[in-house]
Design an enzyme around this catalytic site. Structure first.
Site, mmCIF file in Angstrom:
data_model
loop_
_atom_site.group_PDB
_atom_site.id
_atom_site.type_symbol
_atom_site.label_atom_id
_atom_site.label_comp_id
_atom_site.label_asym_id
_atom_site.label_seq_id
_atom_site.Cartn_x
_atom_site.Cartn_y
_atom_site.Cartn_z
ATOM 1 N N SER A 1 1.128 -1.237 0.049
ATOM 2 C CA SER A 1 0.193 0.172 0.032
ATOM 3 C C SER A 1 1.083 1.708 0.323
ATOM 4 C CB SER A 1 -1.145 -0.167 0.871
ATOM 5 O OG SER A 1 -0.157 -0.020 2.353
ATOM 6 N N HIS B 1 -5.214 -3.912 -0.486
ATOM 7 C CA HIS B 1 -5.729 -3.240 -1.218
ATOM 8 C C HIS B 1 -5.835 -3.238 -2.458
ATOM 9 C CE1 HIS B 1 -4.516 0.234 1.597
ATOM 10 N NE2 HIS B 1 -3.825 -0.851 2.167
ATOM 11 N N LYS C 1 -12.455 -1.533 3.718
ATOM 12 C CA LYS C 1 -11.875 0.039 2.328
ATOM 13 C C LYS C 1 -12.599 -0.294 1.339
ATOM 14 C CE LYS C 1 -6.822 -1.501 4.200
ATOM 15 N NZ LYS C 1 -6.822 -0.552 5.060
HETATM 16 N N1 PLP Z 1 -3.350 -5.314 5.895
HETATM 17 C C1 PLP Z 1 -2.918 -3.755 4.933
HETATM 18 C C2 PLP Z 1 -2.222 -4.513 3.727
HETATM 19 C C3 PLP Z 1 -4.050 -3.017 5.384
HETATM 20 O O1 PLP Z 1 -3.329 -2.065 4.548
HETATM 21 C C4 PLP Z 1 -4.418 -2.468 6.493
HETATM 22 C C5 PLP Z 1 -5.537 -1.783 6.747
HETATM 23 O O2 PLP Z 1 -4.312 -0.289 6.699
HETATM 24 C C6 PLP Z 1 -4.942 -3.601 6.971
HETATM 25 C C7 PLP Z 1 -3.464 -5.062 6.902
HETATM 26 C C8 PLP Z 1 -5.578 -3.350 7.973
HETATM 27 O O3 PLP Z 1 -6.967 -3.753 8.049
HETATM 28 P P1 PLP Z 1 -8.020 -3.423 8.904
HETATM 29 O O4 PLP Z 1 -8.082 -1.890 8.787
HETATM 30 O O5 PLP Z 1 -9.448 -3.902 8.103
HETATM 31 O O6 PLP Z 1 -7.526 -3.497 10.406
#
Ligand code: PLP
Length: 417
Positions: free
Chosen positions: A204, A232, A263
């Site tokens: 990301s 993402h 998201k």
């Molecule tokens: N994994 C990735 C690649 C993320 O970008 C994020 C969020 O920033 C998460 C996991 C965590 O997701 P959540 O907001 O559902 O805890």
């Protein structure tokens, strides 16, 4: 002040130390560190939004609408009226929450329905819901891996994968970012019982993509499992939004997918693991963030259910975010900016210096464009950037407005000519 509250405030420990003194020590230690973060130009201030999440928002201190290019609202569904209506309906019908974890009395028919729909969307056997994808990542490695096993993790994986792996007892091996040679060397040398390769589908901070097809090939060659975090990617990446495995033509070949409902999929909250039935069933028995944390509230489940219905019916929004992305990337590159990543709506405009990134973002805001500068420790030192995120809900005119503002600010700050 009553005697009782004095006793609480000045609790004597060993006749010498007082909590008030300890607290002032804490304030001093943290205050010094905060001053250092500010001095380095990496302090992250939060702007306060006073509207719903959308492409046009208002922030505290101004009535003017500003154009938003920094949410993970890839499909533009965060304030979709049909979704909000369905969420309200389930709130009324099922109440505010369950006051329970899933296995005690926190499972409603709608939780099972959402798990089934997510599995259907990904073409998997079953799904387990969590309060967040952070929890899904924190709960999987420790549950399934033992000291006899090994996990091979891309060095730039998301913090929640790193933390999840820290909790497990398997042998922990990090391979260089997207480096298949390094990964293969490590797989070859391993005699672990279970070998699990763990990678973000899309990274990301850089908007770049895991070489999934080749990772799957290596997994087959060395009898390893593949875990992908699709936060993402789910819903909007790949021709019909099935994510990185669709983008890289290996649909159905990844063993375990973790993703988020926070998201593209409505932007509320919630995460999940989807994959083989035995894995999901085992996680319900063993995964600590699932066992020891409250169930998803019905209103949030309602968001997920409506989004899944929409995505199972049509991939129109997916196509829109992809064409918007191309428009932005092409025009910005032509203007002389360096945009990291590949074909993805995360478009990092590389600037290098942390202060420059922060100043650039402030200048953009004065032109009505909301973008955020990212700097160390979120990204490596010297690789500060503005991360632009494109949504299906942006109009072409809105994207062009952002490009024009970038060019104007870029010239004034001598980033481009
Ligand atoms: N994994 C990735 C690649 C993320 O970008 C994020 C969020 O920033 C998460 C996991 C965590 O997701 P959540 O907001 O559902 O805890």
């Amino acid at each position: 002040m009553s005697i009782f509250s004095k006793m609480l405030l000045f609790r004597k420990v060993g006749g010498r130390h007082y909590s008030a003194a300890a607290q002032s020590q804490l304030r001093e230690i943290l205050g010094t560190q905060l001053a250092g973060i500010k001095e380095a130009g990496t302090f992250k201030a939060e702007r306060i939004i006073t509207s719903s999440q959308s492409t046009q928002i208002t922030v505290q201190g101004s009535d003017k609408k500003i154009l938003n290019f920094c949410a993970n609202n890839y499909l533009g569904l965060a304030n979709n009226p049909e979704i909000v209506e369905h969420s309200q309906k389930l709130l009324e019908q099922y109440g505010a929450g369950l006051s329970s974890v899933r296995f005690i009395c926190g499972t409603q028919d709608i939780h099972k329905e959402l798990e089934k729909k997510i599995a259907q969307f990904h073409g998997r056997e079953d799904t387990i819901l969590y309060a967040s994808c952070f929890d899904a990542n924190a709960g999987i490695f420790e549950a399934i891996l033992t000291p006899e096993d090994a996990v091979f993790s891309d060095e730039l994986n998301h913090a929640s994968i790193i933390d999840g792996i820290r909790l497990c007892k398997a042998k922990k091996q990090r391979y260089k970012h997207r480096d298949l040679k390094d990964l293969e060397d490590q797989l070859k040398a391993s005699d672990a019982r279970l070998k699990l390769i763990a990678t973000d589908g899309v990274f990301s901070m850089d908007g770049n993509i895991a070489p999934l097809a080749r990772i799957v090939d290596l997994a087959k060659k060395y009898n390893a499992l593949v875990f992908v975090d699709e936060c993402h990617a789910t819903g909007f990446f790949g021709a019909t939004g099935r994510g990185t495995e669709e983008y890289d033509n290996v649909m159905g070949e990844v063993d375990i997918i973790n993703s988020t409902l926070g998201k593209a999929l409505g932007g509320a909250s919630g995460g999940y693991t989807t994959g083989p039935a035995e894995l999901i069933s085992f996680l319900r028995q063993k995964s600590r963030p699932y066992l020891f944390s409250n169930t998803l509230p019905p209103a949030v489940v309602g968001v997920g259910l409506k989004v899944m219905d929409m995505l199972l019916q049509s991939s129109e929004l997916t196509q829109r975010v992809q064409s918007n992305t191309q428009r932005f990337r092409l025009a910005m590159t032509k203007a002389g900016f360096t945009i990291a990543g590949e074909n993805h709506p995360i478009c990092p405009v590389m600037l290098g210096d942390a202060r420059l990134a922060s100043k650039f973002a402030d200048e953009m805001l004065t032109r009505g464009i909301y973008v955020i500068g990212f700097s160390y420790p979120v990204v490596p030192q010297g690789k500060a950037r503005i991360r632009v995120q494109i949504s299906a809900a942006h109009t072409e005119a809105e994207i062009d407005r952002a490009i024009d503002a970038f060019i104007e600010v870029g010239r004034s700050l001598k980033v481009i000519q």
